[in-house]
Design a protein around this motif. Structure first.
Motif, PDB file in Angstrom:
ATOM      1  N   ALA A  20      31.183  99.262  43.517  1.00 14.65           N
ATOM      2  CA  ALA A  20      30.669 100.299  42.611  1.00 14.65           C
ATOM      3  C   ALA A  20      30.887  99.929  41.143  1.00 14.65           C
ATOM      4  CB  ALA A  20      31.347 101.634  42.906  1.00 14.65           C
ATOM      5  N   TYR A  21      31.881  99.098  40.851  1.00 18.06           N
ATOM      6  CA  TYR A  21      32.170  98.702  39.471  1.00 18.06           C
ATOM      7  C   TYR A  21      31.000  97.957  38.829  1.00 18.06           C
ATOM      8  CZ  TYR A  21      37.204  99.594  40.219  1.00 18.06           C
ATOM      9  OH  TYR A  21      38.430 100.140  40.477  1.00 18.06           O
ATOM     10  N   ILE A  22      30.231  97.223  39.637  1.00 14.92           N
ATOM     11  CA  ILE A  22      29.145  96.405  39.085  1.00 14.92           C
ATOM     12  C   ILE A  22      27.780  96.828  39.627  1.00 14.92           C
ATOM     13  CG2 ILE A  22      30.624  94.421  38.627  1.00 14.92           C
ATOM     14  CD1 ILE A  22      29.546  93.118  41.157  1.00 14.92           C
ATOM     15  N   ASN A  23      27.679  98.047  40.159  1.00 12.84           N
ATOM     16  CA  ASN A  23      26.441  98.554  40.748  1.00 12.84           C
ATOM     17  C   ASN A  23      25.586  99.228  39.670  1.00 12.84           C
ATOM     18  OD1 ASN A  23      24.422  99.653  42.308  1.00 12.84           O
ATOM     19  ND2 ASN A  23      25.792 100.541  43.820  1.00 12.84           N
ATOM     20  N   SER A  24      24.388  98.707  39.436  1.00  9.27           N
ATOM     21  CA  SER A  24      23.527  99.269  38.396  1.00  9.27           C
ATOM     22  C   SER A  24      22.974 100.639  38.782  1.00  9.27           C
ATOM     23  CB  SER A  24      22.372  98.313  38.107  1.00  9.27           C
ATOM     24  OG  SER A  24      21.572  98.148  39.255  1.00  9.27           O
ATOM     25  N   SER A  36      24.854  98.901  32.474  1.00  4.96           N
ATOM     26  CA  SER A  36      23.888  98.905  33.580  1.00  4.96           C
ATOM     27  C   SER A  36      22.887  97.753  33.482  1.00  4.96           C
ATOM     28  CB  SER A  36      23.140 100.229  33.641  1.00  4.96           C
ATOM     29  OG  SER A  36      22.442 100.450  32.440  1.00  4.96           O
ATOM     30  N   ASP A  37      22.584  97.287  32.265  1.00  3.96           N
ATOM     31  CA  ASP A  37      21.653  96.164  32.151  1.00  3.96           C
ATOM     32  C   ASP A  37      22.293  94.841  32.576  1.00  3.96           C
ATOM     33  OD1 ASP A  37      23.306  96.252  29.917  1.00  3.96           O
ATOM     34  OD2 ASP A  37      21.819  95.329  28.596  1.00  3.96           O
ATOM     35  N   LYS A  38      23.611  94.768  32.588  1.00  3.72           N
ATOM     36  CA  LYS A  38      24.304  93.563  33.058  1.00  3.72           C
ATOM     37  C   LYS A  38      24.718  93.691  34.521  1.00  3.72           C
ATOM     38  CE  LYS A  38      26.220  92.507  28.563  1.00  3.72           C
ATOM     39  NZ  LYS A  38      25.814  91.322  27.984  1.00  3.72           N
ATOM     40  N   ALA A  39      24.653  94.883  35.075  1.00  2.72           N
ATOM     41  CA  ALA A  39      25.078  95.127  36.452  1.00  2.72           C
ATOM     42  C   ALA A  39      23.988  94.700  37.422  1.00  2.72           C
ATOM     43  CB  ALA A  39      25.408  96.607  36.634  1.00  2.72           C
ATOM     44  N   VAL A  40      24.341  94.685  38.718  1.00  2.00           N
ATOM     45  CA  VAL A  40      23.431  94.242  39.773  1.00  2.00           C
ATOM     46  C   VAL A  40      23.173  95.419  40.718  1.00  2.00           C
ATOM     47  CG1 VAL A  40      25.282  93.375  41.238  1.00  2.00           C
ATOM     48  CG2 VAL A  40      23.026  92.420  41.461  1.00  2.00           C
ATOM     49  N   GLU A  41      22.006  95.429  41.340  1.00  2.00           N
ATOM     50  CA  GLU A  41      21.632  96.545  42.209  1.00  2.00           C
ATOM     51  C   GLU A  41      22.303  96.434  43.579  1.00  2.00           C
ATOM     52  OE1 GLU A  41      17.551  98.304  44.174  1.00  2.00           O
ATOM     53  OE2 GLU A  41      17.460  97.377  42.203  1.00  2.00           O
ATOM     54  N   GLY A  46      30.976  91.539  50.476  1.00  2.00           N
ATOM     55  CA  GLY A  46      30.799  90.156  50.909  1.00  2.00           C
ATOM     56  C   GLY A  46      30.147  89.287  49.846  1.00  2.00           C
ATOM     57  N   GLU A  47      29.193  89.856  49.114  1.00  2.00           N
ATOM     58  CA  GLU A  47      28.528  89.099  48.046  1.00  2.00           C
ATOM     59  C   GLU A  47      29.497  88.794  46.911  1.00  2.00           C
ATOM     60  OE1 GLU A  47      23.915  90.658  48.446  1.00  2.00           O
ATOM     61  OE2 GLU A  47      25.327  91.825  47.242  1.00  2.00           O
ATOM     62  N   ILE A  48      30.323  89.771  46.558  1.00  2.00           N
ATOM     63  CA  ILE A  48      31.315  89.553  45.507  1.00  2.00           C
ATOM     64  C   ILE A  48      32.296  88.468  45.942  1.00  2.00           C
ATOM     65  CG2 ILE A  48      33.183  90.611  44.186  1.00  2.00           C
ATOM     66  CD1 ILE A  48      31.644  93.290  44.479  1.00  2.00           C
ATOM     67  N   ARG A  49      32.733  88.551  47.197  1.00  2.66           N
ATOM     68  CA  ARG A  49      33.657  87.545  47.744  1.00  2.66           C
ATOM     69  C   ARG A  49      33.039  86.150  47.697  1.00  2.66           C
ATOM     70  NH1 ARG A  49      33.595  88.181  53.534  1.00  2.66           N
ATOM     71  NH2 ARG A  49      31.740  86.961  53.204  1.00  2.66           N
ATOM     72  N   MET A 109      25.963  86.337  38.960  1.00  2.30           N
ATOM     73  CA  MET A 109      25.704  85.352  40.003  1.00  2.30           C
ATOM     74  C   MET A 109      25.144  85.945  41.309  1.00  2.30           C
ATOM     75  SD  MET A 109      26.282  82.658  38.426  1.00  2.30           S
ATOM     76  CE  MET A 109      26.166  81.423  39.691  1.00  2.30           C
ATOM     77  N   ILE A 110      25.399  87.202  41.599  1.00  3.77           N
ATOM     78  CA  ILE A 110      24.943  87.799  42.864  1.00  3.77           C
ATOM     79  C   ILE A 110      23.423  87.744  43.019  1.00  3.77           C
ATOM     80  CG2 ILE A 110      24.748  89.996  44.103  1.00  3.77           C
ATOM     81  CD1 ILE A 110      27.688  90.481  43.461  1.00  3.77           C
ATOM     82  N   PRO A 111      22.619  88.026  41.982  1.00  6.75           N
ATOM     83  CA  PRO A 111      21.165  87.928  42.175  1.00  6.75           C
ATOM     84  C   PRO A 111      20.692  86.511  42.504  1.00  6.75           C
ATOM     85  CG  PRO A 111      21.656  89.186  40.213  1.00  6.75           C
ATOM     86  CD  PRO A 111      22.948  88.613  40.689  1.00  6.75           C
TER      87      PRO A 111
END
Length: 141
Positions: A20-24, A36-41, A46-49, A109-111
């Motif tokens: 939730a910390y990086i959820n747009s 929010s413009d730097k966050a990912v949807e 698992g993706e963060i890991r 990096m997640i996208p």
């Protein structure tokens, strides 16, 4: 708090990152910690890991729920703990000197993950096929 150690290399002293910390899609009140413009949807634990492990960070995954998360689904479960500092207090990796650096890097990096790029490609094909099927049904009626 009396039982916490001061050694930054102990697992209890690793920093915690919830998806939730990086959820747009989340608001600041719902727990987003970066812009929010730097966050990912809808990132997953698992993706963060995967992203932070590939960067060389020492990562642990825990089956915990974020307190502000109203959805109790398994998809929204998980907390990532990351070691920021060594025993002597120096950063483990120079590019991650703070918790914010970790969050910005993960959101950037997640996208680029293969699972994200493949999902986007198959999603477009699925909608095109669905539209074609709908047109065919209208003609048959």
């Amino acid at each position: 708090m009396a039982n916490l150690t001061t050694n930054p290399a102990d697992k209890e002293r690793f920093v915690c990152i919830y998806p939730a910390y990086i959820n747009s899609k989340k608001t600041l009140a719902e727990g987003r910690r970066i812009a929010s413009d730097k966050a990912v949807e809808n990132p997953t634990c698992g993706e963060i890991r995967d992203v932070l492990t590939a960067a060389g960070a020492n990562v642990l995954v825990e089956n915990k729920m974020y307190s502000r998360e109203w959805n109790r689904d398994v998809l929204f479960r998980g907390r990532v703990r990351v070691q920021l500092k060594k025993e002597d207090g120096t950063p483990c990796l120079e590019k991650f000197s703070s918790r914010k650096d970790l969050m910005f890097y993960a959101a950037e990096m997640i996208p680029k993950l293969k699972t994200r790029t493949q999902k986007a490609g198959t999603g477009d094909q699925g909608t095109q096929q669905g539209e074609g099927g709908k047109k065919g049904k209208k003609k048959k009626k």
